[in-house]
Motif scaffolding. Structure first.
Motif, short mmCIF file in Angstrom:
data_model
loop_
_atom_site.label_atom_id
_atom_site.label_comp_id
_atom_site.label_asym_id
_atom_site.label_seq_id
_atom_site.Cartn_x
_atom_site.Cartn_y
_atom_site.Cartn_z
N ILE A 347 33.63 33.16 12.15
CA ILE A 347 34.43 34.76 11.59
C ILE A 347 32.94 35.44 10.56
CG2 ILE A 347 35.87 36.04 12.08
CD1 ILE A 347 35.84 34.11 14.29
N ALA A 348 32.98 34.76 9.79
CA ALA A 348 32.12 35.58 8.86
C ALA A 348 30.99 36.29 9.90
CB ALA A 348 32.71 34.99 7.60
N ARG A 349 30.70 35.76 10.67
CA ARG A 349 29.18 36.38 10.63
C ARG A 349 29.31 36.73 12.07
NH1 ARG A 349 24.29 32.85 9.12
NH2 ARG A 349 24.90 31.50 7.78
N ALA A 350 30.62 36.76 12.43
CA ALA A 350 30.25 37.80 13.64
C ALA A 350 30.97 39.10 13.16
CB ALA A 350 31.67 37.31 14.74
N LEU A 351 31.68 38.86 11.44
CA LEU A 351 32.08 40.43 11.08
C LEU A 351 30.71 40.96 10.31
CD1 LEU A 351 34.96 39.58 8.84
CD2 LEU A 351 34.94 41.18 10.63
N HIS A 352 29.72 40.30 10.48
CA HIS A 352 28.41 40.52 10.11
C HIS A 352 27.94 41.27 11.60
CE1 HIS A 352 24.24 40.97 7.71
NE2 HIS A 352 23.97 40.41 8.54
N GLU A 353 27.48 39.79 11.93
CA GLU A 353 26.56 40.45 13.73
C GLU A 353 26.72 41.63 14.22
OE1 GLU A 353 25.92 36.85 15.25
OE2 GLU A 353 25.12 36.24 13.72
N ASN A 354 28.33 41.72 14.00
CA ASN A 354 28.67 42.90 14.98
C ASN A 354 29.14 44.19 13.86
OD1 ASN A 354 29.30 41.86 17.63
ND2 ASN A 354 29.94 40.55 16.45
N SER A 355 28.55 44.86 12.68
CA SER A 355 28.74 45.97 11.74
C SER A 355 27.35 46.44 11.55
CB SER A 355 28.93 45.09 9.95
OG SER A 355 28.33 44.14 9.58
N SER A 356 27.76 47.36 11.26
CA SER A 356 26.66 48.36 10.39
C SER A 356 25.81 47.95 9.91
CB SER A 356 26.58 49.74 9.94
OG SER A 356 27.55 49.43 9.17
N ARG A 357 26.05 46.40 9.23
CA ARG A 357 25.03 45.65 8.45
C ARG A 357 24.04 44.73 8.85
NH1 ARG A 357 26.09 46.51 3.30
NH2 ARG A 357 27.67 48.24 1.69
N ARG A 358 24.12 44.09 10.26
CA ARG A 358 23.50 43.32 10.78
C ARG A 358 21.88 43.12 10.62
NH1 ARG A 358 25.92 46.81 14.70
NH2 ARG A 358 24.49 48.03 15.26
#
Length: 619
Positions: A347-358
């Motif tokens: 879930i943490a990785r999904a937050l990152h990979e779908n954010s402007s910080r990906r």
């Protein structure tokens, strides 16, 4: 309603010897008993194992607010009609959690001794055959008394339960009356069924009124030239603007996702719509945008959401993915709560990979795996010569390494008090000073934390700083345990087989047991069991001989010649027949490497019988 009574002797024969006399048992009881036994439910359970924390119960009630608003007035009336009878009236959610409980003082105290309280999970998987859990599984009204229950936790009770259904027949919850077994009355089930029916009718009327109110609220918006959808609570389209209707005349009644996918739209914005009283979510107004080549890969499109795990089908996990998608659109600090093995890092990785910080770094730190005296240098880094053994030119800490990206602090509840202060200051100032350095480093990072512990309780116990808690607990996400998303287990099994190159079709009995098991170790435990099965089956189709759940423990069986030297006491006074039986059991256990289940199959006797004989012969 079940009219015939199950004797204590029938129950004992089943749990001890595996004898199931279906001619004397109601079909629903024998079916449930068999399911519970295969799932490894403890028939000697004395209290329910799973009760929600107060904040978790509050969240459950919030999720079922519409059901509570409609059903509670009728539940209270039902209780008023039986007050003084020594019974409880309960309202239960679709997952088996008790949302509300009304009852006389004495019976409530008696119920507390077995954890039969608000927040308890009362399903077949948790406490064995019972009216609430069996009604949830079968979708049928049922009454059970005494030994008709699978576990002794319920043997002193009589329970009558009926499901409450909403539109399209979906189970909204269960209504139940429970009391001492000696107070069983044949008309109780009828009262429960009648009350559940009244609640269903009220639900349907309220749903119709909600749709009308939703349309009235949205009436002005629909005249907009922009593409808009008006959706109910289930994300079903009930109205659309002219721009959408020109493309899809029959869009009403479809899911919002289907309309978007079929007509080349992305969801640009979503506004929740509440009732005039403000206490009920009616639905949402979705503002749509045309898909473009760039937006097709942009996170703004819900269809482009990237998640590297198994999405599954369960409502609970789909809700989590929706919340994750929305949180990823922001730069807010997120806290992920969940048991070990549920996939919090995914879930943490999904937050990152779908954010402007990906495009930035994703740095994961397990705070519980780093010694407390090393944690400061690990997180903040150190300068050249900061301490004996320090690297030349120093070392960047994890906070600095995450600059421009996301820092995932797993097991945040394990950090010591001194580090809590240091971390709080870093988050407040958005800069750090490495150990031994005289300059500060600015930070541009997103913080995501996770733990299997209850941070709120830790704050109440004085083990976690309250000011740091409020810095981290901005957007909470709860990852449900595997036992609460059982419908996802087949998808997880297919994922494991695909990843491991195992082309296997699972027999129905194995799949049933895998689905019914409680999985205290969650997905990690499931994959471990599957790996053992794959190895045992040699990469072929698994059989029951290859299948062993964690609770099916092995017994260390000494060799006859080493029995005395191993300190094993052989029972004296055995008859010749008993001695032969003891030797036969030892031989079967040796052949199966101490596996009781396989030994029982080899001897063609029930496993419970073999366990009893192992204890009798002190093996």
């Amino acid at each position: 309603m079940i009219t015939e009574m199950v004797s204590q002797r029938q129950w004992e024969r089943f749990v001890q010897e595996g004898v199931l006399d279906e001619s004397r048992l109601h079909a629903r009881i024998s079916e449930s008993w068999a399911l519970c036994q295969r799932a490894g439910v403890n028939p000697y359970l004395e209290k329910a194992p799973h009760v929600l924390e107060p904040d978790e119960l509050t969240e459950r009630r919030r999720d079922n607010l519409n059901l509570l608003d409609i059903a509670l007035p009728y539940v209270k009336k039902l209780y008023a009609s039986i007050r003084g009878s020594g019974s409880l009236v309960l309202l239960v959610d679709p997952d088996g959690y008790v949302l509300a409980l009304y009852g006389d003082g004495d019976i409530r105290q008696f119920a507390q001794t077995i954890n039969f309280v608000e927040g308890v999970k009362w399903t077949e998987e948790e406490v064995g055959t019972n009216a609430i859990g069996t009604a949830l599984r079968t979708g049928e009204a049922i009454a059970l008394t005494g030994a008709e229950h699978f576990s002794i936790v319920s043997h002193s009770w009589t329970c009558s339960a009926a499901p409450i259904r909403g539109e399209q027949g979906k189970i909204l919850g269960v209504l139940d009356i429970s009391g001492p077994a000696q107070t069983a009355h044949p008309h109780t089930l009828g009262a429960v069924v009648s009350c559940a029916y009244v609640i269903e009718q009220e639900w349907k009327m309220q749903a119709q009124q909600d749709r009308l109110e939703l349309l009235q609220l949205a009436c002005g918006s629909l005249s907009s030239p922009a593409p808009l959808l008006i959706c109910d609570r289930n994300d079903r389209v009930i109205a659309a603007s002219a721009a959408v209707r020109e493309r899809d005349v029959f869009c009403t009644g479809k899911s919002a996702a289907a309309v978007l996918n079929e007509n080349g739209y992305n969801e640009r914005a979503r506004t929740p719509l509440y009732s005039a009283s403000g206490n009920r979510l009616l639905g949402s107004c979705l503002v749509l945008a045309e898909q473009t080549a760039s937006s097709a890969v942009s996170f703004a499109s819900s269809s482009a959401f990237c998640f590297n795990g198994v999405t599954g089908k369960s409502k609970r996990f789909q809700k989590l993915l929706t919340e994750t998608r929305r949180a990823a659109e922001t730069d807010a600090t997120v806290h992920i709560q969940g048991e070990s093995g549920t996939g919090k890092e995914l879930i943490a990785r999904a937050l990152h990979e779908n954010s402007s910080r990906r495009d930035g770094p994703f740095i994961a730190v397990n705070c519980g795996a780093i010694a407390p005296d090393l944690l400061e240098s690990e997180l903040f880094g150190y300068a050249d010569g900061a301490f004996t053994g320090a690297r030349r030119n120093g070392r960047k800490g994890r906070l600095e390494q995450a600059n421009g990206g996301t820092l995932f602090l797993d097991e945040i509840g394990e950090i010591p008090p001194a580090m809590q202060v240091a971390l709080l200051r870093a988050l407040q100032e958005r800069e750090i000073t490495p150990v031994g350095a005289d300059r500060s480093v600015p930070l541009d990072i997103r913080i995501v934390t996770a733990t299997h512990r209850n941070l709120q309780q830790m704050v109440r116990d004085g083990k976690f700083r309250e000011d740091l808690f409020y810095r981290l607990y901005v957007v909470p996400l709860h990852v449900p345990p595997l036992r609460e998303r059982r419908e996802d287990i087949p998808d997880l099994i297919r994922h494991f087989c695909r990843e491991s190159g195992w082309c296997a079709v699972f027999p129905k009995d194995i799949m049933e047991r895998l689905t019914m098991y409680r999985w205290p170790g969650n997905i990690r435990e499931l994959f471990n069991v599957l790996e053992r099965m794959r190895i045992a089956a040699g990469g072929g189709v698994p059989s029951m001989e290859d299948f062993m759940l964690p609770e099916e423990t092995e017994i260390d069986v000494p060799q006859d010649s080493a029995t005395e030297s191993a300190g094993v006491k052989i029972p004296t006074g055995l008859t010749y027949r008993e001695e032969l039986e003891r030797r036969e059991i030892m031989q079967a256990l040796r052949k199966t490497g101490g596996n009781v289940r396989l030994a029982a199959r080899l001897m063609d006797i029930p496993r419970s019988t073999l366990y009893r004989k192992v204890k009798k012969f002190n093996l």
